[in-house]
Design a protein around this motif. Sequence first.
Motif, PDB file in Angstrom:
ATOM      1  N   ARG A  89     -17.765 -13.005  24.259  1.00  0.00           N
ATOM      2  CA  ARG A  89     -17.370 -14.167  25.069  1.00  0.00           C
ATOM      3  C   ARG A  89     -18.460 -15.221  25.154  1.00  0.00           C
ATOM      4  O   ARG A  89     -18.165 -16.413  25.187  1.00  0.00           O
ATOM      5  N   ALA A  90     -19.706 -14.769  25.181  1.00  0.00           N
ATOM      6  CA  ALA A  90     -20.790 -15.738  25.340  1.00  0.00           C
ATOM      7  C   ALA A  90     -22.089 -15.169  24.790  1.00  0.00           C
ATOM      8  O   ALA A  90     -22.445 -14.024  25.095  1.00  0.00           O
ATOM      9  N   LEU A  91     -22.785 -15.977  24.004  1.00  0.00           N
ATOM     10  CA  LEU A  91     -24.089 -15.614  23.465  1.00  0.00           C
ATOM     11  C   LEU A  91     -25.118 -16.625  23.948  1.00  0.00           C
ATOM     12  O   LEU A  91     -24.952 -17.831  23.749  1.00  0.00           O
ATOM     13  N   LEU A  92     -26.162 -16.143  24.588  1.00  0.00           N
ATOM     14  CA  LEU A  92     -27.218 -17.025  25.048  1.00  0.00           C
ATOM     15  C   LEU A  92     -28.153 -17.358  23.879  1.00  0.00           C
ATOM     16  O   LEU A  92     -28.265 -16.593  22.916  1.00  0.00           O
ATOM     17  N   PRO A  93     -28.850 -18.506  23.964  1.00  0.00           N
ATOM     18  CA  PRO A  93     -29.697 -18.945  22.840  1.00  0.00           C
ATOM     19  C   PRO A  93     -30.695 -17.896  22.339  1.00  0.00           C
ATOM     20  O   PRO A  93     -30.832 -17.739  21.121  1.00  0.00           O
ATOM     21  N   PRO A  94     -31.410 -17.147  23.212  1.00  0.00           N
ATOM     22  CA  PRO A  94     -32.347 -16.155  22.665  1.00  0.00           C
ATOM     23  C   PRO A  94     -31.651 -15.052  21.865  1.00  0.00           C
ATOM     24  O   PRO A  94     -32.240 -14.515  20.926  1.00  0.00           O
ATOM     25  N   MET A  95     -30.427 -14.711  22.233  1.00  0.00           N
ATOM     26  CA  MET A  95     -29.683 -13.703  21.467  1.00  0.00           C
ATOM     27  C   MET A  95     -29.387 -14.202  20.065  1.00  0.00           C
ATOM     28  O   MET A  95     -29.536 -13.470  19.079  1.00  0.00           O
ATOM     29  N   ARG A  96     -28.959 -15.455  19.957  1.00  0.00           N
ATOM     30  CA  ARG A  96     -28.667 -16.026  18.645  1.00  0.00           C
ATOM     31  C   ARG A  96     -29.944 -16.126  17.810  1.00  0.00           C
ATOM     32  O   ARG A  96     -29.948 -15.799  16.614  1.00  0.00           O
ATOM     33  N   GLU A  97     -31.035 -16.544  18.458  1.00  0.00           N
ATOM     34  CA  GLU A  97     -32.295 -16.667  17.743  1.00  0.00           C
ATOM     35  C   GLU A  97     -32.766 -15.319  17.213  1.00  0.00           C
ATOM     36  O   GLU A  97     -33.253 -15.205  16.083  1.00  0.00           O
ATOM     37  N   LEU A  98     -32.587 -14.266  18.026  1.00  0.00           N
ATOM     38  CA  LEU A  98     -33.030 -12.946  17.607  1.00  0.00           C
ATOM     39  C   LEU A  98     -32.242 -12.469  16.395  1.00  0.00           C
ATOM     40  O   LEU A  98     -32.829 -11.952  15.432  1.00  0.00           O
ATOM     41  N   ASP A  99     -30.930 -12.621  16.409  1.00  0.00           N
ATOM     42  CA  ASP A  99     -30.134 -12.198  15.258  1.00  0.00           C
ATOM     43  C   ASP A  99     -30.551 -12.954  13.993  1.00  0.00           C
ATOM     44  O   ASP A  99     -30.596 -12.383  12.898  1.00  0.00           O
ATOM     45  N   GLU A 100     -30.866 -14.232  14.135  1.00  0.00           N
ATOM     46  CA  GLU A 100     -31.303 -15.020  12.975  1.00  0.00           C
ATOM     47  C   GLU A 100     -32.653 -14.514  12.453  1.00  0.00           C
ATOM     48  O   GLU A 100     -32.850 -14.387  11.231  1.00  0.00           O
ATOM     49  N   GLN A 101     -33.576 -14.225  13.358  1.00  0.00           N
ATOM     50  CA  GLN A 101     -34.873 -13.680  12.941  1.00  0.00           C
ATOM     51  C   GLN A 101     -34.704 -12.341  12.217  1.00  0.00           C
ATOM     52  O   GLN A 101     -35.288 -12.114  11.156  1.00  0.00           O
ATOM     53  N   LEU A 102     -33.925 -11.456  12.827  1.00  0.00           N
ATOM     54  CA  LEU A 102     -33.754 -10.124  12.265  1.00  0.00           C
ATOM     55  C   LEU A 102     -33.056 -10.179  10.913  1.00  0.00           C
ATOM     56  O   LEU A 102     -33.346  -9.371  10.019  1.00  0.00           O
ATOM     57  N   SER A 103     -32.161 -11.122  10.734  1.00  0.00           N
ATOM     58  CA  SER A 103     -31.504 -11.269   9.434  1.00  0.00           C
ATOM     59  C   SER A 103     -32.516 -11.633   8.359  1.00  0.00           C
ATOM     60  O   SER A 103     -32.408 -11.172   7.211  1.00  0.00           O
ATOM     61  N   ARG A 104     -33.504 -12.431   8.710  1.00  0.00           N
ATOM     62  CA  ARG A 104     -34.567 -12.757   7.753  1.00  0.00           C
ATOM     63  C   ARG A 104     -35.463 -11.548   7.504  1.00  0.00           C
ATOM     64  O   ARG A 104     -35.808 -11.228   6.365  1.00  0.00           O
ATOM     65  N   ILE A 105     -35.829 -10.850   8.573  1.00  0.00           N
ATOM     66  CA  ILE A 105     -36.737  -9.705   8.448  1.00  0.00           C
ATOM     67  C   ILE A 105     -36.093  -8.577   7.661  1.00  0.00           C
ATOM     68  O   ILE A 105     -36.728  -7.979   6.775  1.00  0.00           O
ATOM     69  N   PHE A 106     -34.819  -8.273   7.944  1.00  0.00           N
ATOM     70  CA  PHE A 106     -34.148  -7.129   7.336  1.00  0.00           C
ATOM     71  C   PHE A 106     -33.301  -7.502   6.120  1.00  0.00           C
ATOM     72  O   PHE A 106     -32.602  -6.647   5.569  1.00  0.00           O
ATOM     73  N   GLN A 107     -33.354  -8.787   5.734  1.00  0.00           N
ATOM     74  CA  GLN A 107     -32.813  -9.244   4.456  1.00  0.00           C
ATOM     75  C   GLN A 107     -31.315  -8.985   4.312  1.00  0.00           C
ATOM     76  O   GLN A 107     -30.848  -8.381   3.347  1.00  0.00           O
ATOM     77  N   GLY A 108     -30.588  -9.409   5.325  1.00  0.00           N
ATOM     78  CA  GLY A 108     -29.139  -9.266   5.308  1.00  0.00           C
ATOM     79  C   GLY A 108     -28.561  -9.989   6.500  1.00  0.00           C
ATOM     80  O   GLY A 108     -29.077 -11.031   6.908  1.00  0.00           O
ATOM     81  N   TYR A 109     -27.521  -9.419   7.079  1.00  0.00           N
ATOM     82  CA  TYR A 109     -26.899  -9.982   8.282  1.00  0.00           C
ATOM     83  C   TYR A 109     -27.034  -8.952   9.394  1.00  0.00           C
ATOM     84  O   TYR A 109     -26.395  -7.897   9.359  1.00  0.00           O
ATOM     85  N   ALA A 110     -27.886  -9.253  10.371  1.00  0.00           N
ATOM     86  CA  ALA A 110     -28.245  -8.289  11.409  1.00  0.00           C
ATOM     87  C   ALA A 110     -27.424  -8.523  12.671  1.00  0.00           C
ATOM     88  O   ALA A 110     -27.128  -9.662  13.049  1.00  0.00           O
ATOM     89  N   VAL A 111     -27.080  -7.407  13.327  1.00  0.00           N
ATOM     90  CA  VAL A 111     -26.384  -7.428  14.613  1.00  0.00           C
ATOM     91  C   VAL A 111     -27.176  -6.529  15.558  1.00  0.00           C
ATOM     92  O   VAL A 111     -27.495  -5.385  15.220  1.00  0.00           O
ATOM     93  N   THR A 112     -27.487  -7.029  16.747  1.00  0.00           N
ATOM     94  CA  THR A 112     -28.309  -6.274  17.693  1.00  0.00           C
ATOM     95  C   THR A 112     -27.451  -5.464  18.658  1.00  0.00           C
ATOM     96  O   THR A 112     -26.338  -5.853  19.026  1.00  0.00           O
ATOM     97  N   PHE A 113     -28.034  -4.329  19.079  1.00  0.00           N
ATOM     98  CA  PHE A 113     -27.412  -3.427  20.059  1.00  0.00           C
ATOM     99  C   PHE A 113     -28.467  -3.045  21.100  1.00  0.00           C
ATOM    100  O   PHE A 113     -29.655  -3.312  20.921  1.00  0.00           O
ATOM    101  N   ASN A 114     -28.014  -2.388  22.165  1.00  0.00           N
ATOM    102  CA  ASN A 114     -28.953  -1.947  23.192  1.00  0.00           C
ATOM    103  C   ASN A 114     -29.918  -0.892  22.681  1.00  0.00           C
ATOM    104  O   ASN A 114     -31.001  -0.711  23.236  1.00  0.00           O
ATOM    105  N   SER A 115     -29.519  -0.151  21.651  1.00  0.00           N
ATOM    106  CA  SER A 115     -30.362   0.886  21.068  1.00  0.00           C
ATOM    107  C   SER A 115     -29.818   1.221  19.694  1.00  0.00           C
ATOM    108  O   SER A 115     -28.689   0.848  19.346  1.00  0.00           O
TER     109      SER A 115
END
Length: 422
Positions: A89-115
């Motif tokens: 329903r809603a993604l805050l800016p730091p959440m979007r930024e983190l997914d973008e960073q992780l996609s670069r680091i892990f060389q794909g399309y990253a999705v974050t979870f609580n663990s």
Amino acid sequence: MSTQQPTVNWLKNRVRQAREDQQQLFDAGLNGLKLAQREGKEIELSSGERLTEFLSCSYLGLECDPRLIRGAVDTVETFGVQFAAARTRALLPPMRELDEQLSRIFQGYAVTFNSVGSAHLGCLPLLGSGELPSYPLRRGPGWIVDRAAHASMQVLQGILWQFGPVQRCDCRDMEQVEQACSAAVAAGNTPIILTDSIGSMRGVYPINRLLQLAERFEGYLYADDAHGTSIHGVAGGGYALATGDERLRERLILLSSLSKAFGATGGAITVRTADDAEMIRRHASTYTFGGPLSMGGVGAAVASGKIHLSPQLGELQAALWRNVALIDGLLGPVLGNHEVASPIRFVRVGAERDAISLALHLRRQAIAVTTALFPVVAKGEAILRLAISANHSQAQLACLANAVKGGFDELGIRQRGSGDGR
């Protein structure tokens, strides 16, 4: 190699078998430590006892980096402790930024979870359903689970059986894995290999050879790289990316931890395409219904991501591997995982009583380690696990080595045969 469906209440038997050994650890005061404060690798207990700890799996020391602390505080001050709405329903800016960073680091399309465990619970059923666009299945999945894979995967076997048969084997034994893949294909299923890339109680896994088998049998490798995240690769992409053939990347589904060397909290799955990632965001139950992310954890992870994408990460990695080489030199092959590309070392002891005695000896030398008994390891194969960090000092490592050597001599414990853990 086992292919039998687990009994309904397998956990009850496991608890009953483990209860006595685990109780010994708490009775001895080796588990359940009550920390009052910490400074680097020094911890102070509520009793006033001060110890050098080899417990934490934050291998680069980033959890105490002022930039991560500031990132956590700034994000909480801006957005609150959490935003209690589903991220569909809603993604805050730091959440979007983190997914973008992780996609670069892990060389794909990253999705974050609580663990990472939450990622397993949400993504494995979705993978088994055959609905991830880039990971088509034949009739269904044929799960091949490493016997020593992390408990967060093992506990899901009952769920995995709802989608396809489960075989358990040693994923460091290529003959066993090949047989399991062949059996899955013969049954009309797509083999999906579930394993750690660096074992928490073992060594490293042959990621490239597993990828080759996945390609040969038109299956996939689902690799939990929690202990390899950040410490391997130019941007900290992890052990699986660093050692796996890039040409086989389409066969890899990567799980990464933000809670160990990354220095923050949470986990991530990295998949091939934006469509795969969007399918996970919309339909993985623990993404949609798994509770809000900690905004402090997100802020810290964003700050860590910036470090990962800078040259400083290489300096931290180099410091870690210098310390790992130092402890290998001080203790030699008596260490399990000796000269293996893992920051985890362990002392083979054997008898549970001896392991507790040796851990208490180290405690008297102001050193805290993990004492691993059943069910973490097999009965009669107790170990002391040592988590080495970039911010251990040379003096602390020397004290550890002297305490281990002195403990064997003083207690009269026979040293077990050395092994590299591979």
